[in-house]
Design an enzyme around this catalytic site. Structure first.
Site, short mmCIF file in Angstrom:
data_model
loop_
_atom_site.label_atom_id
_atom_site.label_comp_id
_atom_site.label_asym_id
_atom_site.label_seq_id
_atom_site.Cartn_x
_atom_site.Cartn_y
_atom_site.Cartn_z
N SER A 131 42.53 -24.20 48.50
CA SER A 131 43.86 -24.60 48.13
C SER A 131 44.58 -23.72 47.45
CB SER A 131 43.57 -25.68 47.03
OG SER A 131 44.89 -25.96 46.58
N TYR A 153 40.12 -28.80 39.10
CA TYR A 153 40.34 -28.40 40.44
C TYR A 153 40.73 -26.91 40.44
CZ TYR A 153 41.72 -28.85 45.24
OH TYR A 153 41.94 -29.15 46.59
#
Length: 229
Positions: A131, A153
């Site tokens: 990401s 995350y």
């Protein structure tokens, strides 16, 4: 037999779109899923073998039997885990550790297990679905300060990127290793402004694999310029 890909988190979202894209373009695919042998909203395409496997666990007999002695041309570590966004005082260490287990230790376990099969292939690739939020330099610049992203995350994706770099350095000249940001996908884990169709990202991922790019490590952004680590 066609080229063989192993894809984790394969029964929905980007994982399922990648399975379908590869299958439609002549690949054989092992579709690894944690909880269901059936994909969301349909059935598996031809050439796809589903395997129940939780990436938090060591490889099972079912996975060992499915892979056998075949060469693995592509490993897509797509399974991912986040945690709810929260302020420092509300963050549970267990949630962070679970994300690290899925997003970092999971790809490590599969790479270790499949390494002989990868090295048997003529031009193998490992794709760790990352990401933009795992870019330490971008986060330090405050590029995503307006997004409500969880510690779990961000931390786990940054750690996954370091895993990609470490694998690329050890496997230099033998296995290409890429961190791939698929774009702002309209999936269950996507940000509120996400609009990109997973099928588009899956096509771009297949095209990237077929491009012959020799750069390794590489932090790719599908359909855009490469990202800074």
């Amino acid at each position: 037999m066609g080229r063989l890909a192993v894809v984790t988190g394969a029964n929905r979202g980007l994982g399922l779109a990648t399975v379908r894209e590869l299958s439609e373009n002549g690949w054989d695919v092992l579709a690894l899923t944690r909880t269901s042998a059936e994909p969301a909203g349909g059935s598996w395409p031809a050439g796809v073998v589903p395997v129940l496997h939780d990436v938090r666990s060591e490889p099972t007999h079912a996975l060992t039997a499915a892979v056998g002695q075949r060469q693995v041309d592509l490993l897509v570590n797509n399974a991912a885990q986040g945690a709810p966004h929260g302020k420092l005082g509300a963050i549970g260490a267990d949630g962070l550790l679970n994300s690290l287990d899925v997003n970092v230790a999971g790809p490590l376990r599969l790479t270790q297990f499949l390494l002989p099969n990868l090295l048997a292939a003529p031009d193998p690739v490992i794709v760790n679905v990352s990401s933009r939020l795992g870019s330490v330099s971008a986060q330090a610049n405050g590029d995503f300060a307006d997004l409500s992203t969880s510690y779990a995350y961000k931390v786990s994706k940054a750690a996954q990127n370091m895993l990609t770099v470490s694998l690329a350095q050890e496997l230099q000249g033998r296995v290409r290793c890429w961190a791939v940001h698929p774009g702002k996908l309209a999936t269950a884990m996507g940000q509120s402004d996400a609009a990109k169709d997973p099928g588009t990202a899956a096509r771009q991922l297949r095209e990237l694999v077929d491009s012959g790019s020799r750069t390794s490590p590489r932090f790719c952004s599908l359909g855009a310029e490469d990202l800074a680590w």
